[in-house]
Write a protein that holds these residues in place. Sequence first.
Motif, PDB file in Angstrom:
ATOM      1  N   ARG A 149      -2.120   4.375   3.095  1.00 21.42           N
ATOM      2  CA  ARG A 149      -1.853   4.200   4.527  1.00 21.42           C
ATOM      3  C   ARG A 149      -2.349   5.403   5.326  1.00 21.42           C
ATOM      4  O   ARG A 149      -2.912   5.255   6.411  1.00 21.42           O
ATOM      5  CB  ARG A 149      -0.360   3.966   4.763  1.00 21.42           C
ATOM      6  N   GLU A 151       0.844  -1.189   0.000  1.00 19.78           N
ATOM      7  CA  GLU A 151       0.000   0.000   0.000  1.00 19.78           C
ATOM      8  C   GLU A 151       0.881   1.241   0.000  1.00 19.78           C
ATOM      9  O   GLU A 151       1.834   1.340   0.783  1.00 19.78           O
ATOM     10  CB  GLU A 151      -0.909  -0.002   1.226  1.00 19.78           C
ATOM     11  N   ARG A 182      -6.167   5.312   5.689  1.00 23.22           N
ATOM     12  CA  ARG A 182      -6.601   4.334   6.693  1.00 23.22           C
ATOM     13  C   ARG A 182      -6.490   4.905   8.108  1.00 23.22           C
ATOM     14  O   ARG A 182      -7.340   4.654   8.970  1.00 23.22           O
ATOM     15  CB  ARG A 182      -5.756   3.065   6.579  1.00 23.22           C
TER      16      ARG A 182
END
Length: 330
Positions: free
Chosen positions: A163, A158, A166
């Motif tokens: 990231r 990712e 998230r």
Amino acid sequence: MSAWMWAITLVILTAVLIGDLLIIGRRPHEPSIRESTLWVAFYVLLALAFGGGLWLFEGSTPAVEFYTGWLTEYSLSVDNLFVFIIIMGRFAVPRQFQQKVLLIGIVLALVMRGAFIAAGAALISQFSWVFYLFGAFLIYTAINFLRQGEPDEDEFQENIVIRWSRRALPLSRDFAGGHLLVREGGRRLFTPMLVVMIAIGTTDLIFALDSIPAIFGITQEPYLVFTANVFALMGLRQLFFLIGGLLDRLIYLTIGLAVVLGFIGVKLMLEALADNNLPFVNGGRPVEWAPHVPIWLSLCVIIGTLLAATAASVFKSSRDRRRELTAAKG
């Protein structure tokens, strides 16, 4: 190309794209094999008819350049489906919402590639030496294709934007009917669909960096570059559902694409040498021995390479399945 051709093309392509959006917005679903086959056939026939129209009104050279560019971009798009499948699996996107994700990803890809095409055309018109950079980048990309092979879900990393999203965004646990926002406990939360869109969008950006230099290695006409990219992306959503389960059998596709990108990279370098004006290369004069590779030869090399890669993949996959069946019986 004239302004009226640009205008007519943009109106027609926008109408087709809006029609596709309305179909998905009305009834999100997983398309059947029959539905996917009909849509893919429609978009392929549309591209072939467009090339035929170019041949009729503009001559054979623009038509062959379009077909060559479209085939190259379409092949790169098929390879991109490997990564889309990994993203869908990593985020556990329900099958009925995958059409929506793919279509929005295609729209983002069109916007990004449009920007790269405009920037690339402006650079080429001002600086002929940019072909050295494009050629070197394609050769570098081809080498990476050979070294890395097909993308694998365990190796998928990712990027920093995914990231960050998230960590920073308030996210719900489910897809909530495919919406981007949902209200839970009085709070507005983003659904995982937004993170998937970010993943697809950033991946599209990386793909554009590969595909735009490749198409400029075939034609420098912005109209042909743009339409080849649009037709390559149209129908990609249905192709995902049509051959998604078969992509893992195209084990030599990446090798074939590496050869294609390497060939186009070398072609660009030769053309840059033939038109050279850099003072530190051959005293700023064109290199006489560097040939211009004709477009018909490029088309033959690309078609031959992709056919060979596909045939070799099918042969090896069939042989491996026969061995597995023999081992199971034994």
